[in-house]
Write an enzyme that holds these catalytic residues in place. Structure first.
Site, PDB file in Angstrom:
ATOM      1  N   TRP A 211      -6.814 -13.931  11.860  1.00 33.68           N
ATOM      2  CA  TRP A 211      -6.822 -12.448  11.839  1.00 33.68           C
ATOM      3  C   TRP A 211      -8.469 -11.806  11.909  1.00 33.68           C
ATOM      4  CZ3 TRP A 211      -9.487  -8.811   8.422  1.00 33.68           C
ATOM      5  CH2 TRP A 211      -9.867  -9.464   7.030  1.00 33.68           C
TER       6      TRP A 211
ATOM      7  N   TYR B 131      -4.074  -5.611  15.484  1.00 39.63           N
ATOM      8  CA  TYR B 131      -3.901  -4.751  14.208  1.00 39.63           C
ATOM      9  C   TYR B 131      -3.429  -3.259  14.497  1.00 39.63           C
ATOM     10  CZ  TYR B 131      -5.312  -7.910  10.391  1.00 39.63           C
ATOM     11  OH  TYR B 131      -5.343  -8.948   9.646  1.00 39.63           O
TER      12      TYR B 131
ATOM     13  N   GLU C  86      -9.817 -12.431   1.844  1.00 34.12           N
ATOM     14  CA  GLU C  86     -10.706 -11.568   1.227  1.00 34.12           C
ATOM     15  C   GLU C  86     -10.670 -11.715  -0.092  1.00 34.12           C
ATOM     16  OE1 GLU C  86     -10.544  -7.606   4.252  1.00 34.12           O
ATOM     17  OE2 GLU C  86      -8.819  -8.005   2.849  1.00 34.12           O
TER      18      GLU C  86
ATOM     19  N   HIS D 174      -6.600 -10.049  -3.784  1.00 37.43           N
ATOM     20  CA  HIS D 174      -5.389  -8.995  -3.514  1.00 37.43           C
ATOM     21  C   HIS D 174      -4.176  -9.039  -4.518  1.00 37.43           C
ATOM     22  CE1 HIS D 174      -6.488  -7.361   0.263  1.00 37.43           C
ATOM     23  NE2 HIS D 174      -7.228  -8.635   0.706  1.00 37.43           N
TER      24      HIS D 174
ATOM     25  N   ASP E 246      -2.532  -0.947  12.824  1.00 37.65           N
ATOM     26  CA  ASP E 246      -2.928   0.289  11.798  1.00 37.65           C
ATOM     27  C   ASP E 246      -4.151   0.891  12.265  1.00 37.65           C
ATOM     28  OD1 ASP E 246      -3.948  -2.569  11.050  1.00 37.65           O
ATOM     29  OD2 ASP E 246      -4.967  -1.354   9.518  1.00 37.65           O
TER      30      ASP E 246
ATOM     31  N   ARG F 269       0.960  -1.246  -0.008  1.00 37.46           N
ATOM     32  CA  ARG F 269       0.040  -0.002   0.074  1.00 37.46           C
ATOM     33  C   ARG F 269       0.827   1.246   0.215  1.00 37.46           C
ATOM     34  NH1 ARG F 269      -3.122  -3.804   2.417  1.00 37.46           N
ATOM     35  NH2 ARG F 269      -4.866  -4.339   1.035  1.00 37.46           N
TER      36      ARG F 269
ATOM     37  N   ASP G 153       0.201  -6.893  -3.246  1.00 39.15           N
ATOM     38  CA  ASP G 153      -1.014  -6.790  -2.970  1.00 39.15           C
ATOM     39  C   ASP G 153      -1.765  -6.014  -4.106  1.00 39.15           C
ATOM     40  OD1 ASP G 153      -3.732  -6.183  -1.558  1.00 39.15           O
ATOM     41  OD2 ASP G 153      -2.775  -6.633   0.311  1.00 39.15           O
TER      42      ASP G 153
ATOM     43  N   GLU H  87      -2.168   1.383   4.408  1.00 35.05           N
ATOM     44  CA  GLU H  87      -2.870   2.333   3.413  1.00 35.05           C
ATOM     45  C   GLU H  87      -2.798   3.658   4.050  1.00 35.05           C
ATOM     46  OE1 GLU H  87      -4.048  -0.651   4.667  1.00 35.05           O
ATOM     47  OE2 GLU H  87      -5.511  -1.460   3.230  1.00 35.05           O
TER      48      GLU H  87
ATOM     49  N   TRP I 245      -0.771  -2.699   8.404  1.00 35.34           N
ATOM     50  CA  TRP I 245      -1.079  -2.411   7.204  1.00 35.34           C
ATOM     51  C   TRP I 245      -0.866  -1.049   6.814  1.00 35.34           C
ATOM     52  CZ3 TRP I 245      -2.112  -6.797   4.743  1.00 35.34           C
ATOM     53  CH2 TRP I 245      -2.436  -7.907   5.508  1.00 35.34           C
TER      54      TRP I 245
END
Ligand code: ACM
Length: 628
Positions: free
Chosen positions: A412, A437, A346, A269, A439, A166, A195, A487, A485
Site C-alpha cells: 500500500w 486509494y 502503522e 489500529h 478515499d 471509521r 480499527d 474517515e 477508507w
C-alpha cells in the site's frame, strides 16, 4: 403518421446501443461487432443447459424484468441460452466466457458458473441504459447489438476494500456496494472490520468486543477535528455485524462470485479492542475509549509517527495470543476465504519499547529491535491462522523485521513492498495509495466534499496504474484492489461518489489485457457508464471533467495554468467576479493574475456545453499553490 415519426425520433436516441456505442467496463479481451441487433421482447425466453447454469438464468431474468416490466420465462431451452462447456475451453479458464449476440438468439458459454455470471454482466451492458433501472422504463426498444465476445480476466484477485470501522455501514449498504462492484467483475471484497474507531464483527466468546468496542461517543462535523470523549460521556454511536449478518452478506457476495476477505487489524489500529479489553496493551490504560475521530497521533512525514494513546496489542503477553486464537477461531469458521488479513500497518512501537515485558521477550528471543518484535508477533499469528486452515495476508509493514514464512503481502505504501515480497517468492496484492486509494481527493479541493485529504489521486493517475512492476515474475502478483477508507465517508452514497469512476478504471486494470489500455477510449466508455449509474441510482464523481489549476511565479508575476485530464475540453475563465462561460476568455496560455482582490473563476466546456464544475480561486489561494 406524424405521431409515428415523432415517437421514432424520440425513442431512437436512448434506446439503441449501436455497434460504435458499445461501452463495456471492464474492456473485454476480444469484441467483434456483427450486423444487426437482438431485440428483447416479452416473449424472449432464457434457457439453461445445466442446472448449475440456472441461478445465472434466474439472475438475468430478474435484472431484465425490473426495467422492462416483462416476466421472462426461464426454462431449459431459451432464445438467450446459458451453457457450461462440456469440454472446457482452455482459453477461458475459471472465469472467462464467450458471448454471442445474434439477431435471433444469444449464447453465453463458460467453463464454470462464474464465467456465466460475467457473461451476463457483459450482456446487460449491451442493452440500453434503461436496463439499469429498478422500475419499468417505457418506450424503449430493448436492443442489443450483435457481437461476438471472448473474455477472461488478467488477474485472479480483483479486489475492493471497504473500511466499516471509521464509519459503520449497515449490511444492506454493504450488500448494495458489493452489488455495484460485482457488475464490474470484481471478485474479492476486503472487509476492513476493525480499527481504532470501532470493532464491527461479533465474536461470541469475547462479547465485550462489540458491547464496548462497537460504540463510540457521537460526533458531528469533520473527521479529525472531533473532540475526544469526555470523562463519563456515554458511547451511543454503535454498529456491528452479528455472525448471522456476516453469513447473510457472505451468501449475497457468493451469489455474485465474490469471496470475502476479513481483516482484523493488529497489532496496531487496535484501540477499539483495547477499549473493550485494556489488559491487551502494554499500558493497560482503562481510560482508553473507542476513538470517535479525534486526533490521537502525531505524523512527522517519512512514515514516522507517534500514537498519543496506546492502540497496540502487547506482543509479550500470552493472553494476547489466547485472545487472537479465540477471534481467529470464530472468524475462520465464518469466512470461507483462504486468507485472513491481519493488518500489520502503522503500528506504533513506543509503548513496547518502554515495557519491561517486551524488553525481556526481546532479550529472550534475541530480537534486535521493535520491528523484529512485530515480526515475532506476526509469525505467532501466522501459526494461529495456519492451525485454523488459513493463510495470512497483511499490509506491507509485515515485511519489516522479517516476513512470516508463508504470508502474502498487500502493498500500500507504493509498489516497493510488493516487489520485495515477490522477490522473496511470496504472493502479492498491489494496492498502492498513489494510484488506487479511492478515499483520496479526486479533484480540486475547492470543489470536492473533502478538502483536507493528505493526497490527490485523480482518475488519470488511477488509470495509469500497472500492477506488475518491471522485472517481477507476474505469477507472484495475484492482482490488485481499490481501497476505500471511510474517515470522510459517512454514507454509502459518498462511498459511491468516491468509488466511481476510479473503480471503473481499476476494473479495467485488473480484468482487461494490458495492451487494451487507452485513456480516450476509457473516458468514452466511462461517460456511458455515468449514464448507466444515473439510471441505477448510483452516485459517482464528475471531477475528471473539472479544470486542474496550478500556479507559478515568473519575473515576480503570478500566473495560473489550467489543464484538464480529459482531452478535448475547453476552459473559460474570468477575473472580474462574473461567472465564466463560453463567451468569456478562452484559456489558451498561462493567465497573469493581477495584484488586488482578484478571483480566478474557471469552467470547462465541451462542444459548447459546460461539463465541469466552476472552480473559483482567490489570489491568496493561487499563491499557496505556487511550487506545488
Ligand atoms: C493503510 O492504509 N494504513 C494500510
Amino acid at each position: 403518421m406524424r405521431l409515428f415519426t415523432l415517437l421514432f425520433v424520440f425513442i431512437l436516441p436512448n434506446s439503441i446501443v449501436s455497434a460504435q456505442n458499445i461501452a463495456i467496463i471492464p474492456q473485454p479481451v476480444s469484441l467483434k461487432t456483427l450486423k444487426g441487433n437482438f431485440r428483447l421482447t416479452a416473449q424472449t425466453t432464457i434457457g439453461y443447459s445445466q442446472s448449475a447454469a440456472k441461478p445465472m438464468a434466474d439472475l438475468l431474468a430478474t435484472r431484465l424484468n425490473a426495467p422492462t416490466g416483462y416476466r421472462l420465462k426461464v426454462q431449459r431451452q431459451g432464445l438467450i441460452q446459458l451453457s457450461l462447456n462440456t469440454r472446457p475451453d482452455t482459453n477461458l479458464g475459471k472465469e472467462g466466457y464467450t458471448l454471442d449476440v445474434g439477431v435471433q438468439n444469444i449464447r453465453i458459454r463458460a467453463n464454470e458458473a462464474a464465467g456465466l455470471f460475467y457473461g451476463v454482466q457483459t450482456l446487460l451492458q449491451l442493452f440500453p441504459v434503461g436496463i439499469e433501472s429498478q422500475t419499468p422504463v417505457k418506450k424503449v426498444a430493448w436492443n442489443a447489438p450483435a457481437v461476438r465476445i471472448t473474455d477472461y480476466p488478467r488477474f485472479a484477485w480483483r479486489g475492493f476494500m471497504l473500511d466499516v470501522s471509521r464509519h459503520f455501514f449497515s449490511k444492506e449498504d454493504v450488500k448494495r456496494y458489493i452489488d455495484r462492484m460485482a457488475r464490474y467483475k470484481y471478485n474479492v471484497f476486503h472487509w476492513h472490520l476493525t480499527d481504532d474507531n470501532g470493532w464491527r464483527v461479533e465474536i461470541k466468546s469475547l462479547p465485550n468486543l462489540t458491547r464496548t468496542g462497537a460504540c463510540r461517543v457521537q460526533r458531528y462535523g469533520r473527521w479529525g477535528e472531533f473532540e475526544a470523549p469526555r470523562p463519563g460521556e456515554p458511547a451511543t454511536d454503535c454498529g456491528f455485524y452479528t455472525q448471522d449478518d456476516i453469513r447473510e452478506v457472505l451468501a449475497y457476495a457468493a451469489e455474485r462470485y465474490i469471496t470475502v476477505l476479513p481483516e482484523i487489524d493488529v497489532p496496531g489500529h487496535s484501540m477499539a479492542a483495547i477499549a473493550a479489553y485494556p489488559e491487551l496493551c502494554c499500558t493497560k490504560d482503562t481510560s482508553i475509549k473507542v476513538n470517535p475521530g479525534s486526533v490521537f497521533a502525531e505524523w512527522y512525514g517519512n512514515g514516522q509517527f507517534k500514537m498519543l494513546i496506546d492502540n497496540s496489542l502487547n506482543p509479550a503477553d500470552e493472553n494476547v495470543y489466547a485472545f487472537l486464537d479465540k477471534v481467529f477461531t470464530e472468524l475462520a469458521a465464518l469466512f470461507p476465504h483462504p486468507y485472513i488479513h491481519v493488518g500489520g500497518d502503522e503500528c506504533y512501537h513506543g509503548y513496547w519499547e518502554n515495557d519491561p515485558g517486551c524488553k525481556a521477550l526481546m532479550q529472550k528471543e534475541g530480537l534486535k529491535n521493535s520491528h523484529e518484535l512485530q515480526s515475532y508477533f506476526l509469525k505467532r499469528v501466522e501459526k494461529i491462522l495456519k492451525s485454523k486452515g488459513k493463510k495470512m495476508i497483511g499490509w506491507d509493514e509485515i515485511l519489516e523485521g522479517g516476513l512470516a514464512p508463508e504470508a502474502a503481502v498487500m502493498s500500500w505504501r507504493g509498489l516497493e513492498g510488493g516487489i520485495e515480497a515477490a522477490k522473496l517468492g511470496h504472493e502479492v496484492v498491489m494496492s498502492p495509495n498513489d494510484y488506487v486509494y479511492i478515499d483520496l481527493l479526486q479533484g480540486d479541493p475547492i470543489v470536492e466534499p473533502d478538502q483536507t485529504s493528505y493526497k490527490k489521486v485523480r482518475l488519470k493517475k488511477t488509470y495509469e496504474f500497472e500492477p506488475v512492476p518491471e522485472g517481477i515474475d507476474p505469477k507472484y502478483i495475484l492482482g490488485g484492489q481499490a481501497n476505500l477508507w471511510s474517515e470522510k465517508v459517512p454514507t454509502i452514497r459518498q462511498a459511491e461518489y468516491m468509488s466511481f469512476p476510479r473503480a471503473w478504471a481499476t476494473a479495467d486494470i485488473y480484468w482487461s489485457p494490458k495492451s487494451s489500455k487507452n485513456w480516450d477510449g476509457f473516458i468514452r466508455r466511462m461517460e456511458r457508464h455515468m449514464e448507466r449509474a444515473d439510471a441505477a441510482g448510483c452516485n459517482y464523481a464528475r471531477s475528471a471533467f473539472d479544470a486542474i489549476v496550478t500556479a507559478s511565479v515568473k519575473d515576480g508575476k503570478l500566473f495560473a495554468e489550467v489543464a484538464t485530464e480529459i482531452n478535448g475540453l475547453d476552459a473559460y475563465y474570468t477575473l472580474n467576479e462574473t461567472l465564466p462561460d463560453s463567451f468569456t476568455s478562452h484559456y489558451t496560455q498561462p493567465v497573469e493574475i493581477p495584484e488586488g482582490p482578484v478571483t480566478l473563476k474557471v469552467i470547462t466546456y465541451r462542444d459548447g456545453k459546460p461539463v465541469g464544475k466552476m472552480i473559483a480561486l482567490k489570489r491568496e489561494e493561487l499563491l499557496k499553490r505556487v511550487g506545488k
